[in-house]
Write a protein that holds these residues in place. Structure first.
Motif, PDB file in Angstrom:
ATOM      1  N   LYS A   4     -14.126  16.595 -11.727  1.00 16.21           N
ATOM      2  CA  LYS A   4     -15.515  16.981 -11.498  1.00 16.21           C
ATOM      3  C   LYS A   4     -16.154  17.115 -12.867  1.00 16.21           C
ATOM      4  CE  LYS A   4     -15.038  19.561  -7.227  1.00 16.21           C
ATOM      5  NZ  LYS A   4     -15.289  20.864  -6.587  1.00 16.21           N
ATOM      6  N   THR A   5     -17.413  16.696 -12.993  1.00 15.65           N
ATOM      7  CA  THR A   5     -18.058  16.740 -14.292  1.00 15.65           C
ATOM      8  C   THR A   5     -19.495  17.229 -14.183  1.00 15.65           C
ATOM      9  OG1 THR A   5     -18.382  15.472 -16.342  1.00 15.65           O
ATOM     10  CG2 THR A   5     -18.914  14.347 -14.296  1.00 15.65           C
ATOM     11  N   GLY A   6     -19.978  17.812 -15.256  1.00 16.31           N
ATOM     12  CA  GLY A   6     -21.365  18.267 -15.297  1.00 16.31           C
ATOM     13  C   GLY A   6     -21.619  19.457 -14.401  1.00 16.31           C
ATOM     14  N   SER A   7     -22.799  20.018 -14.553  1.00 19.45           N
ATOM     15  CA  SER A   7     -23.146  21.224 -13.800  1.00 19.45           C
ATOM     16  C   SER A   7     -23.282  20.959 -12.305  1.00 19.45           C
ATOM     17  CB  SER A   7     -24.453  21.821 -14.342  1.00 19.45           C
ATOM     18  OG  SER A   7     -25.491  20.868 -14.229  1.00 19.45           O
ATOM     19  N   GLU A   8     -23.558  19.712 -11.925  1.00 21.75           N
ATOM     20  CA  GLU A   8     -23.700  19.391 -10.510  1.00 21.75           C
ATOM     21  C   GLU A   8     -22.378  19.003  -9.849  1.00 21.75           C
ATOM     22  OE1 GLU A   8     -23.877  15.744 -12.823  1.00 21.75           O
ATOM     23  OE2 GLU A   8     -25.030  17.571 -13.039  1.00 21.75           O
ATOM     24  N   GLY A   9     -21.302  18.937 -10.634  1.00 23.21           N
ATOM     25  CA  GLY A   9     -19.991  18.624 -10.074  1.00 23.21           C
ATOM     26  C   GLY A   9     -19.832  17.176  -9.652  1.00 23.21           C
ATOM     27  N   ILE A  22     -18.554  13.253  -9.869  1.00 22.93           N
ATOM     28  CA  ILE A  22     -17.203  12.740 -10.016  1.00 22.93           C
ATOM     29  C   ILE A  22     -17.152  11.806 -11.224  1.00 22.93           C
ATOM     30  CG2 ILE A  22     -15.391  11.360  -8.923  1.00 22.93           C
ATOM     31  CD1 ILE A  22     -15.892  14.101  -7.617  1.00 22.93           C
ATOM     32  N   ALA A  23     -16.117  11.978 -12.045  1.00 24.31           N
ATOM     33  CA  ALA A  23     -15.892  11.103 -13.197  1.00 24.31           C
ATOM     34  C   ALA A  23     -14.468  10.575 -13.116  1.00 24.31           C
ATOM     35  CB  ALA A  23     -16.103  11.867 -14.504  1.00 24.31           C
ATOM     36  N   ALA A  24     -14.280   9.316 -13.469  1.00 19.07           N
ATOM     37  CA  ALA A  24     -12.941   8.717 -13.445  1.00 19.07           C
ATOM     38  C   ALA A  24     -12.730   7.927 -14.722  1.00 19.07           C
ATOM     39  CB  ALA A  24     -12.792   7.806 -12.228  1.00 19.07           C
ATOM     40  N   ARG A  25     -11.484   7.915 -15.163  1.00 25.84           N
ATOM     41  CA  ARG A  25     -11.135   7.136 -16.349  1.00 25.84           C
ATOM     42  C   ARG A  25      -9.675   6.720 -16.249  1.00 25.84           C
ATOM     43  NH1 ARG A  25     -11.927  12.193 -15.775  1.00 25.84           N
ATOM     44  NH2 ARG A  25     -13.453  12.514 -17.360  1.00 25.84           N
ATOM     45  N   PRO A  26      -9.339   5.544 -16.807  1.00 28.06           N
ATOM     46  CA  PRO A  26      -7.940   5.104 -16.765  1.00 28.06           C
ATOM     47  C   PRO A  26      -7.097   5.897 -17.748  1.00 28.06           C
ATOM     48  CG  PRO A  26      -9.280   3.514 -17.954  1.00 28.06           C
ATOM     49  CD  PRO A  26     -10.216   4.565 -17.451  1.00 28.06           C
ATOM     50  N   MET A  27      -5.926   6.317 -17.288  1.00 26.02           N
ATOM     51  CA  MET A  27      -5.004   7.090 -18.113  1.00 26.02           C
ATOM     52  C   MET A  27      -3.586   6.635 -17.829  1.00 26.02           C
ATOM     53  SD  MET A  27      -6.860   9.545 -19.671  1.00 26.02           S
ATOM     54  CE  MET A  27      -5.820  10.932 -20.012  1.00 26.02           C
ATOM     55  N   SER A  28      -2.763   6.560 -18.866  1.00 20.58           N
ATOM     56  CA  SER A  28      -1.357   6.239 -18.682  1.00 20.58           C
ATOM     57  C   SER A  28      -0.607   7.495 -18.255  1.00 20.58           C
ATOM     58  CB  SER A  28      -0.756   5.715 -19.987  1.00 20.58           C
ATOM     59  OG  SER A  28       0.631   5.530 -19.847  1.00 20.58           O
ATOM     60  N   ASN A  29       0.344   7.331 -17.338  1.00 23.22           N
ATOM     61  CA  ASN A  29       1.216   8.454 -16.988  1.00 23.22           C
ATOM     62  C   ASN A  29       2.507   8.400 -17.792  1.00 23.22           C
ATOM     63  OD1 ASN A  29       3.116   6.735 -15.739  1.00 23.22           O
ATOM     64  ND2 ASN A  29       2.253   7.064 -13.716  1.00 23.22           N
ATOM     65  N   ASN A  30       2.636   7.385 -18.657  1.00 27.44           N
ATOM     66  CA  ASN A  30       3.786   7.265 -19.567  1.00 27.44           C
ATOM     67  C   ASN A  30       5.132   7.295 -18.845  1.00 27.44           C
ATOM     68  OD1 ASN A  30       1.843   7.484 -21.752  1.00 27.44           O
ATOM     69  ND2 ASN A  30       1.726   9.611 -21.116  1.00 27.44           N
ATOM     70  N   LYS A  31       5.118   6.878 -17.573  1.00 27.36           N
ATOM     71  CA  LYS A  31       6.328   6.905 -16.727  1.00 27.36           C
ATOM     72  C   LYS A  31       6.894   8.318 -16.607  1.00 27.36           C
ATOM     73  CE  LYS A  31       7.300   2.181 -17.678  1.00 27.36           C
ATOM     74  NZ  LYS A  31       7.822   1.233 -18.562  1.00 27.36           N
ATOM     75  N   THR A  65      -7.456  13.294 -26.104  1.00 29.21           N
ATOM     76  CA  THR A  65      -7.925  14.163 -27.185  1.00 29.21           C
ATOM     77  C   THR A  65      -9.052  15.032 -26.646  1.00 29.21           C
ATOM     78  OG1 THR A  65      -9.409  12.420 -27.979  1.00 29.21           O
ATOM     79  CG2 THR A  65      -7.260  12.625 -29.074  1.00 29.21           C
ATOM     80  N   ASP A  66      -9.269  16.144 -27.300  1.00 30.24           N
ATOM     81  CA  ASP A  66     -10.250  17.110 -26.813  1.00 30.24           C
ATOM     82  C   ASP A  66     -11.682  16.813 -27.240  1.00 30.24           C
ATOM     83  OD1 ASP A  66     -10.252  17.852 -29.475  1.00 30.24           O
ATOM     84  OD2 ASP A  66      -9.400  19.842 -29.129  1.00 30.24           O
ATOM     85  N   ASP A  67     -11.931  15.613 -27.756  1.00 28.23           N
ATOM     86  CA  ASP A  67     -13.294  15.269 -28.159  1.00 28.23           C
ATOM     87  C   ASP A  67     -14.025  14.461 -27.090  1.00 28.23           C
ATOM     88  OD1 ASP A  67     -11.809  12.974 -28.415  1.00 28.23           O
ATOM     89  OD2 ASP A  67     -12.495  12.486 -30.423  1.00 28.23           O
ATOM     90  N   GLY A  68     -13.419  14.277 -25.941  1.00 25.48           N
ATOM     91  CA  GLY A  68     -14.044  13.558 -24.835  1.00 25.48           C
ATOM     92  C   GLY A  68     -14.479  14.520 -23.749  1.00 25.48           C
ATOM     93  N   ARG A  69     -14.879  13.964 -22.636  1.00 22.19           N
ATOM     94  CA  ARG A  69     -15.391  14.769 -21.539  1.00 22.19           C
ATOM     95  C   ARG A  69     -14.288  15.407 -20.701  1.00 22.19           C
ATOM     96  NH1 ARG A  69     -18.829  11.145 -18.105  1.00 22.19           N
ATOM     97  NH2 ARG A  69     -16.802  10.473 -17.356  1.00 22.19           N
ATOM     98  N   ILE A  70     -13.106  14.803 -20.681  1.00 19.69           N
ATOM     99  CA  ILE A  70     -12.068  15.246 -19.744  1.00 19.69           C
ATOM    100  C   ILE A  70     -11.638  16.696 -19.973  1.00 19.69           C
ATOM    101  CG2 ILE A  70     -10.081  14.379 -21.043  1.00 19.69           C
ATOM    102  CD1 ILE A  70      -8.969  13.516 -18.242  1.00 19.69           C
ATOM    103  N   THR A 107      -2.182  13.746 -34.216  1.00 20.15           N
ATOM    104  CA  THR A 107      -3.553  13.353 -33.938  1.00 20.15           C
ATOM    105  C   THR A 107      -4.401  14.601 -33.709  1.00 20.15           C
ATOM    106  OG1 THR A 107      -2.867  11.243 -32.992  1.00 20.15           O
ATOM    107  CG2 THR A 107      -5.047  12.063 -32.361  1.00 20.15           C
ATOM    108  N   GLU A 108      -5.513  14.674 -34.409  1.00 21.17           N
ATOM    109  CA  GLU A 108      -6.396  15.832 -34.279  1.00 21.17           C
ATOM    110  C   GLU A 108      -6.901  15.959 -32.838  1.00 21.17           C
ATOM    111  OE1 GLU A 108     -10.574  17.555 -36.085  1.00 21.17           O
ATOM    112  OE2 GLU A 108      -9.446  16.085 -37.243  1.00 21.17           O
ATOM    113  N   GLY A 109      -6.789  17.155 -32.284  1.00 19.85           N
ATOM    114  CA  GLY A 109      -7.290  17.434 -30.943  1.00 19.85           C
ATOM    115  C   GLY A 109      -6.436  16.896 -29.808  1.00 19.85           C
ATOM    116  N   LEU A 110      -5.195  16.516 -30.090  1.00 27.64           N
ATOM    117  CA  LEU A 110      -4.322  15.961 -29.056  1.00 27.64           C
ATOM    118  C   LEU A 110      -4.051  17.014 -27.979  1.00 27.64           C
ATOM    119  CD1 LEU A 110      -2.651  13.383 -28.341  1.00 27.64           C
ATOM    120  CD2 LEU A 110      -0.709  14.529 -29.434  1.00 27.64           C
ATOM    121  N   ILE A 111      -4.194  16.601 -26.734  1.00 26.07           N
ATOM    122  CA  ILE A 111      -3.921  17.490 -25.601  1.00 26.07           C
ATOM    123  C   ILE A 111      -3.043  16.754 -24.586  1.00 26.07           C
ATOM    124  CG2 ILE A 111      -5.968  18.961 -25.784  1.00 26.07           C
ATOM    125  CD1 ILE A 111      -7.325  17.190 -23.672  1.00 26.07           C
TER     126      ILE A 111
END
Length: 139
Positions: free
Chosen positions: A24-29, A31-40, A54-59, A113-117
């Motif tokens: 969920k994104t933004g004050s109105e909730g 939906i946002a989606a993005r491709p991510m690896s699950n690294n197996k 990294t913590d510099d994005g929206r996620i 990496t700076e901001g790695l999460i």
């Protein structure tokens, strides 16, 4: 309806590298989606998956505002929707535990990496479909 165990579903998800991670994104909730690896890296015990960002994005902001999230996977005739909660981790020991060398293609400084999460997605429900079979697991 067909029955598959968590470990069977996890094994299939491990073989599918990229998931669409949904928050969920933004004050109105919205939906946002993005491709991510699950690294197996999918737990055979409970279906929990792990994703680096990294913590510099929206996620990271999205998950701070609402821990509700999901991930969708597809391969051939197999489709899966994971619905659950997301948790952000910054603990170096935990990041090291889930790190795989292939991630250096995306994070040139590796674990430094700076901001790695690390995003931990804990399922509450997993639905899957394959051909005429389908099933659901709830936690």
């Amino acid at each position: 309806m067909s029955d598959r165990s968590v470990s069977q579903i996890a094994e299939t998800l491990k073989s599918i590298d990229i998931a669409m991670l949904v928050t969920k994104t933004g004050s109105e909730g919205a939906i946002a989606a993005r491709p991510m690896s699950n690294n197996k890296d999918v737990s055979e015990e409970d279906g929990t998956s792990y994703h680096f960002a990294t913590d510099d994005g929206r996620i990271d902001d999205d998950l701070k505002n609402s821990d509700q999230c999901g991930a969708t996977y597809t391969s051939g005739e197999f489709y899966c929707a994971v619905q659950g909660t997301g948790k952000l981790h910054r603990d170096r020991a935990l990041l090291e535990k889930h790190w795989v060398k292939d991630l250096e293609a995306w994070f040139e400084n590796g674990l430094d990496t700076e901001g790695l999460i690390l995003i931990e997605v804990s399922p509450k429900r997993i639905e899957w479909w394959e051909g005429r079979e389908e099933g659901q697991l709830t936690f």
